[in-house]
Design a protein around this motif. Structure first.
Motif, short mmCIF file in Angstrom:
data_model
loop_
_atom_site.label_atom_id
_atom_site.label_comp_id
_atom_site.label_asym_id
_atom_site.label_seq_id
_atom_site.Cartn_x
_atom_site.Cartn_y
_atom_site.Cartn_z
N LEU A 198 6.18 73.55 -72.40
CA LEU A 198 7.10 74.55 -72.96
C LEU A 198 8.11 74.98 -71.91
O LEU A 198 9.29 75.18 -72.22
N LEU A 199 7.66 75.11 -70.68
CA LEU A 199 8.59 75.50 -69.61
C LEU A 199 9.64 74.41 -69.41
O LEU A 199 10.81 74.70 -69.17
N GLN A 200 9.22 73.17 -69.57
CA GLN A 200 10.16 72.05 -69.41
C GLN A 200 11.16 71.99 -70.57
O GLN A 200 12.35 71.84 -70.36
N HIS A 201 10.67 72.14 -71.80
CA HIS A 201 11.55 71.90 -72.96
C HIS A 201 12.20 73.15 -73.51
O HIS A 201 13.21 73.08 -74.19
N ARG A 202 11.60 74.32 -73.31
CA ARG A 202 12.15 75.58 -73.80
C ARG A 202 12.66 75.49 -75.24
O ARG A 202 13.86 75.68 -75.52
N ASP B 169 13.29 76.42 -79.32
CA ASP B 169 13.55 77.68 -80.04
C ASP B 169 12.29 78.13 -80.78
O ASP B 169 12.07 79.32 -80.94
N LEU C 256 5.39 83.20 -73.56
CA LEU C 256 6.63 82.76 -72.92
C LEU C 256 7.86 83.25 -73.68
O LEU C 256 8.99 82.87 -73.37
N ILE D 252 8.65 82.53 -76.72
CA ILE D 252 9.17 81.51 -77.65
C ILE D 252 8.63 81.82 -79.05
O ILE D 252 7.44 82.11 -79.20
#
Ligand code: UD1
Length: 372
Positions: free
Chosen positions: A91-95, A97, A118, A120
């Motif tokens: 998730l940190l890599q792709h961020r 929506d 995070l 999201i």
């Protein structure tokens, strides 16, 4: 218009048929409309046997997972924690929506929790179902996932009542129907071509009506307690005196059956877990389904096949009020009598629950587009 980026999570067998229709609807959207929806599928690896996982991707045409976290089996805490640990860096890599989770398995809550922490937005497909039985691990997963979800898609109206009672804001709840039924309706014709009945020796020719019941059993409350499992098996052995029972065995159940004191009747035909199309064909042509699964209660409702649910409760009450489902207490006589009655009464026709029309995933995509 900004593009939308969604990460969908799958982990265990019942997730795959739900994500199949979501992935289809996103692809269909992208062929003709904007904004473009970028869609990654992450498999946690909660289920990993070919027959519990890969086979479903192939048959349902689900794009291969972009990443498989390879978590495997473990206690609830270990499995959930390991999924979280491995999902966070992604998730940190792709961020994205949105993180879209389905159903009520450990992968559902684990990934929802990581995303929520995070910041999201969490989308829960099949939100709001409640058995009101906190001894079910899935009930804990449902309650917690819904509490931290931002967009909640529901399959039946009882879910709205449950969510409102728990303080979920009404504007977060969207009644879209059932994505698993989208997949069933899409694949039913193809499933009818399956030769599973022939392979199992259940029918000789094309025109002879097959005569059998289908059984599935995997809930910890039914299979992890030898006494309960023995009661169920004894009752089923008696039912099998009236109709052959086909029993595709879940890995959890296979382990438990080995330690039973009395054997299953030879009229109970054990098989490996079946593929989606084979199992759909098997259900569709059966006289009766006995199960403790959640999804099968819904599928038999659509197929018009009588379903006896070997549980004290259901989180899917529409399958009783509209469908073909009936709860059966876990007692020998109750099971045998309910089965005899169902066999005697023959096929049942229920009312189709609202929005179980094959277009639920399309509605989900439309809502997400609107919100973005
Ligand atoms: C899980 C879900 C349940 C869902 C079911 C569908 C949770 C808490 N439970 O239960 O809601 O109805 O999936 O199948 O998430 N195993 C294998 N091969 C596999 C997967 C599992 O052999 O591919 C065996 C392992 O020994 C494992 C056991 O089955 O320990 C149970 O698997 P697990 O994923 O923990 O739970 P399920 O009973 O499958």
């Amino acid at each position: 218009m900004e593009n939308i980026k969604i990460i969908s999570v799958v982990g265990a067998r019942p997730n795959f048929m739900k994500i199949a229709s979501v992935a289809d609807a996103i692809n269909a959207h992208n062929t003709s409309r904007k904004p473009f929806i970028g869609h990654l599928i992450i498999h946690t690896g909660q289920h990993y046997d070919r027959k519990m996982s890969d086979l479903f991707f192939k048959e349902l045409g689900i794009p291969a997972p972009d990443v498989n976290l390879g978590v495997g089996s473990g206690s609830h805490a270990v499995q959930t924690a390991e999924i979280m640990r491995r999902f966070e860096p992604l998730l940190l890599q792709h961020r994205p929506d949105y993180v879209l989770v389905v159903g009520d398995v450990n992968s559902t809550i684990a990934c929802a929790l990581v995303a929520a922490k995070l910041g999201i937005r969490v989308v829960h497909v099949e939100a709001g179902l409640r058995s009101f039985d906190r001894t079910m691990p899935e009930e804990i997963n449902r309650v917690l996932t819904d509490a931290i979800s931002d967009v909640l898609f529901i399959t039946e109206i009882s879910a709205e009542t449950n969510l409102l009672r728990e303080g979920v804001a009404p504007e977060k709840i969207h009644f879209v129907g059932n994505v698993m039924i989208d997949t069933l309706l899409k694949h039913l014709e193809k499933a009818r071509q399956s030769d599973i009945l022939k392979r199992l020796g259940l029918t000789n020719g094309k025109n002879s009506a097959a005569d059998y019941a289908v059984l599935t059993l995997h809930r910890p409350s039914n299979v992890d307690h030898p006494g309960t499992l023995q009661t169920i098996v004894d009752a089923l052995n008696e039912v099998a005196g009236h109709v052959p029972i086909v029993f595709p065995v879940h890995p959890r159940t296979r382990k438990a059956i080995g330690s039973l004191q009395r054997d299953l009747s030879p009229n109970v035909l054990l098989t490996e877990p079946l593929s989606y199309l084979d199992f759909l064909r098997l259900m569709a042509d059966s006289r009766l389904v006995l199960t403790d699964s959640g999804g099968i209660q819904e599928e038999t409702t659509v197929l018009g096949v009588p379903c006896l649910t070997l549980r004290e409760n259901t989180e899917r009450p529409v399958t009783i009020s509209h469908g073909t489902n009936r709860l059966v207490p876990l007692q020998h006589l109750e099971i045998v009598e309910a089965a005899q009655q169902a066999l005697h009464n023959g096929p049942v026709s229920g009312r189709m629950p609202e929005f179980w029309d094959g277009r639920s995933a399309e509605r989900i995509v439309a809502v997400l587009e609107e919100l973005s």
